[in-house]
Design an enzyme around this catalytic site. Structure first.
Site, PDB file in Angstrom:
ATOM      1  N   GLY A 116     -18.689  43.912 -12.727  1.00 50.52           N
ATOM      2  CA  GLY A 116     -19.628  45.033 -12.712  1.00 50.52           C
ATOM      3  C   GLY A 116     -20.289  45.276 -14.042  1.00 50.52           C
ATOM      4  O   GLY A 116     -19.836  44.803 -15.084  1.00 50.52           O
ATOM      5  N   GLU A 117     -21.400  46.007 -13.993  1.00 47.60           N
ATOM      6  CA  GLU A 117     -22.113  46.396 -15.206  1.00 47.60           C
ATOM      7  C   GLU A 117     -21.846  47.896 -15.425  1.00 47.60           C
ATOM      8  O   GLU A 117     -22.355  48.732 -14.667  1.00 47.60           O
ATOM      9  CB  GLU A 117     -23.611  46.102 -15.036  1.00 47.60           C
ATOM     10  CG  GLU A 117     -24.524  46.738 -16.076  1.00 47.60           C
ATOM     11  CD  GLU A 117     -24.093  46.495 -17.529  1.00 47.60           C
ATOM     12  OE1 GLU A 117     -23.720  45.371 -17.888  1.00 47.60           O
ATOM     13  OE2 GLU A 117     -24.136  47.470 -18.301  1.00 47.60           O
ATOM     14  N   GLU A 173     -10.796  43.371  -9.404  1.00 44.74           N
ATOM     15  CA  GLU A 173      -9.742  42.729 -10.180  1.00 44.74           C
ATOM     16  C   GLU A 173      -9.624  43.352 -11.567  1.00 44.74           C
ATOM     17  O   GLU A 173     -10.584  43.870 -12.125  1.00 44.74           O
ATOM     18  CB  GLU A 173      -9.967  41.221 -10.272  1.00 44.74           C
ATOM     19  CG  GLU A 173     -11.276  40.784 -10.902  1.00 44.74           C
ATOM     20  CD  GLU A 173     -11.438  39.258 -10.857  1.00 44.74           C
ATOM     21  OE1 GLU A 173     -11.855  38.755  -9.808  1.00 44.74           O
ATOM     22  OE2 GLU A 173     -11.163  38.592 -11.870  1.00 44.74           O
ATOM     23  N   CYS A 213     -14.508  35.406 -14.983  1.00 44.91           N
ATOM     24  CA  CYS A 213     -14.698  36.742 -14.431  1.00 44.91           C
ATOM     25  C   CYS A 213     -15.097  36.696 -12.968  1.00 44.91           C
ATOM     26  O   CYS A 213     -16.039  36.021 -12.601  1.00 44.91           O
ATOM     27  CB  CYS A 213     -15.905  37.407 -15.094  1.00 44.91           C
ATOM     28  SG  CYS A 213     -15.722  37.836 -16.751  1.00 44.91           S
TER      29      CYS A 213
HETATM   30  N1  SAH Z   1     -21.537  43.456 -17.142  1.00 49.00           N
HETATM   31  C1  SAH Z   1     -20.924  43.548 -18.422  1.00 49.00           C
HETATM   32  C2  SAH Z   1     -19.424  43.433 -18.410  1.00 49.00           C
HETATM   33  C3  SAH Z   1     -18.782  42.423 -17.501  1.00 49.00           C
HETATM   34  S1  SAH Z   1     -18.879  40.718 -17.914  1.00 49.00           S
HETATM   35  C4  SAH Z   1     -21.548  42.554 -19.365  1.00 49.00           C
HETATM   36  O1  SAH Z   1     -22.411  41.801 -18.971  1.00 49.00           O
HETATM   37  O2  SAH Z   1     -21.201  42.565 -20.544  1.00 49.00           O
HETATM   38  C5  SAH Z   1     -17.861  40.483 -19.341  1.00 49.00           C
HETATM   39  C6  SAH Z   1     -18.298  39.346 -20.226  1.00 49.00           C
HETATM   40  O3  SAH Z   1     -17.967  38.063 -19.661  1.00 49.00           O
HETATM   41  C7  SAH Z   1     -19.787  39.301 -20.457  1.00 49.00           C
HETATM   42  O4  SAH Z   1     -20.057  38.968 -21.796  1.00 49.00           O
HETATM   43  C8  SAH Z   1     -20.226  38.179 -19.537  1.00 49.00           C
HETATM   44  O5  SAH Z   1     -21.472  37.680 -19.893  1.00 49.00           O
HETATM   45  C9  SAH Z   1     -19.080  37.208 -19.712  1.00 49.00           C
HETATM   46  N2  SAH Z   1     -18.964  36.191 -18.677  1.00 49.00           N
HETATM   47  C10 SAH Z   1     -19.175  36.305 -17.357  1.00 49.00           C
HETATM   48  N3  SAH Z   1     -18.968  35.145 -16.731  1.00 49.00           N
HETATM   49  C11 SAH Z   1     -18.600  34.252 -17.671  1.00 49.00           C
HETATM   50  C12 SAH Z   1     -18.248  32.881 -17.675  1.00 49.00           C
HETATM   51  N4  SAH Z   1     -18.258  32.175 -16.537  1.00 49.00           N
HETATM   52  N5  SAH Z   1     -17.928  32.294 -18.834  1.00 49.00           N
HETATM   53  C13 SAH Z   1     -17.928  33.003 -19.979  1.00 49.00           C
HETATM   54  N6  SAH Z   1     -18.245  34.299 -20.062  1.00 49.00           N
HETATM   55  C14 SAH Z   1     -18.595  34.925 -18.918  1.00 49.00           C
END
Ligand code: SAH
Length: 349
Positions: A161-162, A94, A335
């Site tokens: 993804g990371e 996505e 996300c």
């Molecule tokens: N893997 C990377 C990038 C993808 S996640 C990372 O961890 O930064 C993008 C951002 O959204 C990250 O800060 C992640 O911790 C946050 N995130 C993921 N799920 C979330 C949720 N349910 N509520 C708020 N932030 C969330």
């Protein structure tokens, strides 16, 4: 150095070599590259001035990978668009287009799924399916620009993804999207978000020093972070903050910390105080994100009052802080929820 042999992942040098190998002229590389990365063709047949015989020879060993739109959701509130794309093997990713005053920003995925296991995140619930090719990251941007007619000026690698778990492909994507032979999007308009893979932060600082780095912190100490993010068992807060300081020193760029506020978990006064100490003296910006609850977990969003109080505590210590504006609130939640929802409705990927 990893290698990709699909046409849209190859840089000019690799494309030239591939053409020479099949007995074609070098100048075709520039033509093909221009069709792919500037005119943004959606299929090889659209490359009008490249003979079919040449393309056929090239395509034999070099497939034309990219993304295909399967769903689009448009927010009635702010025009934000979320796209579900399928990949050539049926995987689903996505991407999001956000319209700001300063330009259009596309948030892309770097992997199909994720193996980092953050407790609050929907993207990781089904694990990692596979890494994306550079072409599949680029084509999320190309497909959106082409489909909407909106010029993309900013990129955030913050989808599923990371990115540092797919490091070489990420660096290749950045090299290609920022080149004058491509869309020419400057490093300063690109943000990469990581959960904190420490060795890669050092490597990234040395290789891509003008990019904005965002680190997903989400907690002010090791114990709390380990409960939210498994990666914190691998790298301590001390190691992470040392790497963050290296990034700022090396690049002279302000670093961003993302901090998702979970009610009763990391949103207390003492958490804000500890966070203040942690980042003291560091050129940084803190992005507070009221956690987006996912149905598989029981994390609850902080109350508005708590979010405001948390923000004020940081501000009083002269820390730059914003509460992230929720874009496209009406079209889907956290996300990875769109992709997961699609799979649950019986879609592939
Ligand atoms: N893997 C990377 C990038 C993808 S996640 C990372 O961890 O930064 C993008 C951002 O959204 C990250 O800060 C992640 O911790 C946050 N995130 C993921 N799920 C979330 C949720 N349910 N509520 C708020 N932030 C969330």
């Amino acid at each position: 150095m990893a290698e990709w042999i699909d046409i849209r992942s190859m840089n000019m040098e690799e494309l030239t070599d591939a053409l020479v190998e099949v007995g074609e002229k070098k100048f075709r590389a520039k033509q093909i590259y221009g069709w792919v990365h500037q005119k943004l063709v959606r299929s090889p047949e659209e490359m009008k001035n490249v003979p079919k015989s040449c393309l056929d020879k090239l395509l034999k060993d070099h497939p034309f990978y990219g993304v295909n739109e399967v769903e689009r959701h448009v927010s009635k509130i702010d025009g934000t668009m979320k796209f579900l794309f399928s990949l050539h093997d049926g995987n689903i990713v996505e991407s999001v287009l956000m319209k700001y005053k300063h330009g259009n920003s596309v948030c892309i995925s770097s992997q199909a799924g994720c193996r980092m296991g953050c407790r609050f995140c929907a993207s990781t619930l089904l694990g990692l399916s596979r890494n994306l090719y550079p072409s599949e990251m680029l084509d999320q941007i190309y497909a959106i620009q082409k489909a909407t007619g909106e010029r993309v000026s900013h990129i955030v690698v913050m989808g599923t993804g990371e990115p540092f778990d797919n490091f070489e492909a990420l660096c290749r994507m950045i090299e290609m999207i920022s080149a004058p032979e491509g869309l020419n999007i400057g490093h300063r308009n690109i943000t990469v978000s990581t959960c904190g893979i420490v060795p890669k932060i050092y490597e990234f600082a040395d290789r891509n020093p003008q990019i904005t780095l965002a680190i997903s912190l989400h907690a002010p100490n090791d114990e709390m972070r380990r409960n939210l993010m498994p990666i914190a068992n691998r790298y301590s807060m001390e190691e992470l903050m040392k790497a963050a300081r290296y990034y700022v020193d090396q690049t002279r760029r302000r670093i961003t910390f993302e901090y998702s506020l979970v009610k009763g978990v990391n949103d207390r006064k003492e958490d804000a105080a500890q966070l203040t100490e942690l980042v003291r003296g560091l050129n940084c910006h803190i992005n507070l994100i009221p956690v987006n609850p996912i149905k598989e977990r029981d994390f609850v969003q902080s109350d508005q009052n708590n979010v405001t109080a948390f923000k004020h505590m940081l501000e009083r210590q002269h820390i730059q802080v914003t509460v992230r504006r929720e874009m496209g609130r009406d079209i889907s939640a956290a996300c990875g929820q769109l992709r997961k929802g699609y799979k649950e409705r019986g879609g592939n990927g």
